[in-house]
Design a protein around this motif. Structure first.
Motif, short mmCIF file in Angstrom:
data_model
loop_
_atom_site.label_atom_id
_atom_site.label_comp_id
_atom_site.label_asym_id
_atom_site.label_seq_id
_atom_site.Cartn_x
_atom_site.Cartn_y
_atom_site.Cartn_z
N CYS A 292 -46.69 13.10 -28.25
CA CYS A 292 -45.90 14.24 -28.70
C CYS A 292 -44.94 14.72 -27.60
O CYS A 292 -43.79 15.05 -27.87
CB CYS A 292 -46.82 15.38 -29.12
SG CYS A 292 -47.81 15.04 -30.60
N ALA A 293 -45.45 14.76 -26.37
CA ALA A 293 -44.61 15.22 -25.26
C ALA A 293 -43.42 14.31 -25.06
O ALA A 293 -42.29 14.78 -24.83
CB ALA A 293 -45.46 15.29 -23.97
N VAL A 294 -43.64 13.00 -25.15
CA VAL A 294 -42.55 12.04 -24.96
C VAL A 294 -41.48 12.20 -26.04
O VAL A 294 -40.28 12.26 -25.75
CB VAL A 294 -43.09 10.59 -24.95
CG1 VAL A 294 -41.95 9.59 -25.07
CG2 VAL A 294 -43.86 10.35 -23.67
N VAL A 295 -41.92 12.28 -27.30
CA VAL A 295 -40.96 12.39 -28.40
C VAL A 295 -40.15 13.66 -28.28
O VAL A 295 -38.92 13.66 -28.39
CB VAL A 295 -41.69 12.34 -29.76
CG1 VAL A 295 -40.72 12.66 -30.90
CG2 VAL A 295 -42.33 10.97 -29.96
N GLU A 296 -40.84 14.77 -28.01
CA GLU A 296 -40.12 16.04 -27.91
C GLU A 296 -39.17 16.05 -26.72
O GLU A 296 -38.03 16.50 -26.83
CB GLU A 296 -41.11 17.20 -27.80
CG GLU A 296 -40.42 18.56 -27.82
CD GLU A 296 -41.40 19.69 -28.10
OE1 GLU A 296 -41.07 20.83 -27.74
OE2 GLU A 296 -42.46 19.43 -28.68
N ALA A 297 -39.63 15.53 -25.58
CA ALA A 297 -38.78 15.50 -24.40
C ALA A 297 -37.56 14.61 -24.64
O ALA A 297 -36.43 14.96 -24.29
CB ALA A 297 -39.57 14.99 -23.19
#
Length: 497
Positions: free
Chosen positions: A210-215
């Motif tokens: 989730c962090a990667v996609v959002e970032a």
């Protein structure tokens, strides 16, 4: 002068056997297949040479596999050279090159390039801070991929001050071919990384994804916009720059450059800048994390994965941060965290970032093929609606398909039969040794065919400026915020707790 047949050598407009893109796929798949040997109990690439960080140059090279420990480093290097010489000469000859001249040129290029790789792996140049004690040194520059830069510098010197030599070697200087072949091999390594991540703690995996996609949904468009709007880069420059800063440094810049068919000089210049910035980040960010985030250790680990733009740099930063924060938490709060959880957060985040390279390269390849954005500084949007499916296929870089194939095959195979993962990891590590050499050959070749007087005009000064602005003005801090959003309150296990 910079030579490139990037736009002219479009698959489908020349016979497949004459096309560099297809030869990159075939050679990459051939090496990939050899790398599958350990799954079946046969080590077919264990003799490939590997350069290690060294203080004693006699121990700088050795076979990549422990099964070949009895083989000398020099023998391993010679076999690696013969293997690459054979497969590239066959490909070059079929594509129409003079086989004898290519073989001689490749031999010289290989020798110079690998010497640069070895020199770049000197401990005082390459060792990360967490490895200094084991190597018996107290300082190093921490430039883990400096061998690539040395290769490019030597290539530039020969290309600009020894024109006769450069002209002779030019037959074998094939930067795009080397890069694209390496990226097909890289797909397998990313597939194995993904399989390894599936065995990590579920919470860390889900939050990391989730962090990667959002970032990434924030990073990439903002860097691209700033590059285009305020620094006046063309799409050919802005897209690899956005990927290099946003995803995974060198690999992302190279994959994006190939996907949009930029001139080969573009991702290589970007890579040189990225490597220097990674070294700076490794010096600053772990110290910052220890000072301000020792009470949020998993936030700190994920931050290293999101902020440091190379695999080696991110993992090394995660290891350094893990050690520094555990020490401070024990000193300040009497809490002894289990070792490795902050490193896990950094590594997992980086794995998903790596996986995104292939996805994003595929998307960009389609968009650039449809709208021909490299033409006239991005004015190709006028072709919208006029491009046929056949034209998109003709323009589509086939190495992206090779990357996706090797990635998906190992990923799906490993999911279906987890028992192959151990052997597949051994084999892909060995194949990845050849990928590293191909990348280094690309850097030297770029230097050889580049006119250095045009380098600054090509945008080096503006690249440094946009990288500095984007990295320190928002990427580091957005990465910190997103890490906090997904990992705040998640703590590593406590020893004895």
């Amino acid at each position: 002068m910079i030579h490139s047949d990037t736009n002219a050598s479009v698959a489908g407009k020349v016979p497949m056997l004459k096309n560099e893109d297809w030869w990159a796929v075939w050679l990459g798949l051939f090496i990939f297949v050899l790398g599958l040997g350990p799954i079946f109990g046969v080590d077919l690439l264990g003799w490939v040479v590997k350069s290690a960080t060294w203080t004693d140059i006699s121990k700088a090279i050795a076979p990549i596999s422990k099964g070949y420990q009895g083989m000398s480093g020099f023998t391993s290097l010679f076999l690696t050279y013969l293997f690459l010489l054979l497969i590239t000469t066959i490909g070059a000859r079929v594509m129409g090159a003079n086989a004898k001249r290519f073989a001689v040129g490749f031999s010289i290029i290989f020798a110079i390039t690998y010497l640069c790789v070895v020199l770049g792996d000197n401990a005082y140049i390459a060792a990360t801070p967490d490895k200094q004690a084991n190597l018996g040194i107290v300082w190093s520059l921490g430039l883990g991929e400096m061998g690539f830069i040395l290769a490019m510098i030597v290539g530039l010197v020969i290309g600009n001050f020894m024109p006769g030599v450069a002209k002779y070697l030019e037959e074998a200087a094939k930067p795009e071919w080397f890069i694209k072949t390496g990226i097909v091999i890289l797909g397998a390594a990313v597939g194995i990384k993904t399989l390894g991540a599936m065995g990590l703690a579920t919470t860390v995996i889900i939050r990391g994804l989730c962090a990667v996609v959002e970032a990434y949904l924030i990073y990439w468009p903002v860097v691209y916009f700033i590059s285009r709007k305020y620094f006046k880069f063309t799409p050919e420059w802005a897209a690899p720059l956005a990927s290099g800063i946003s995803i995974c440094g060198v690999s992302a810049a190279i994959a994006t450059g190939g996907a949009i068919r930029s001139r080969p000089i573009v991702p290589v210049i970007l890579s040189a800048v990225i490597i220097v910035f990674v070294a700076v980040e490794m010096l600053i960010l772990p110290w910052f994390a220890q000072t301000f985030l020792y009470q949020e250790p998993m936030v700190a680990g994920a931050w290293m994965g999101l902020a440091v733009k190379s695999d080696g740099g991110a993992v090394a930063s995660g290891a350094i941060t893990d050690s520094m924060i555990r020490a401070k938490a024990l000193k300040e709060a009497g809490i002894q965290y289990e070792e490795g959880w902050m490193l896990m957060a950094a590594t997992t985040t980086k794995v998903f970032i790596d996986v995104f390279i292939g996805v994003w390269a595929f998307i960009l390849a389609i968009l650039w093929s449809m709208f021909n954005l490299n033409q006239k500084g991005g004015g190709g949007s006028s072709t919208k609606g006029e491009v046929s499916a056949r034209e998109i296929w003709d323009r589509f870089p086939k190495f992206v398909i090779g990357f996706a194939f090797t990635f998906l095959l190992l990923l799906l195979w490993g999911i279906a039969d987890p028992e192959i993962i151990k052997g597949a990891k051994v084999g892909t590590d060995e194949a990845n040794g050849l990928r590293t050499i191909l990348f280094a050959l690309c850097f030297f070749s770029i230097g050889l065919i580049t006119n250095v007087r045009k380098l600054w005009n090509a945008g080096m000064g503006r690249i440094v400026a946009v990288y500095t602005v984007c990295l320190f003005a928002f990427i580091i801090w957005v990465g910190l915020f997103i890490s906090w959003l997904f990992y705040h309150g998640i703590m590593p296990p406590i020893v004895g707790g």
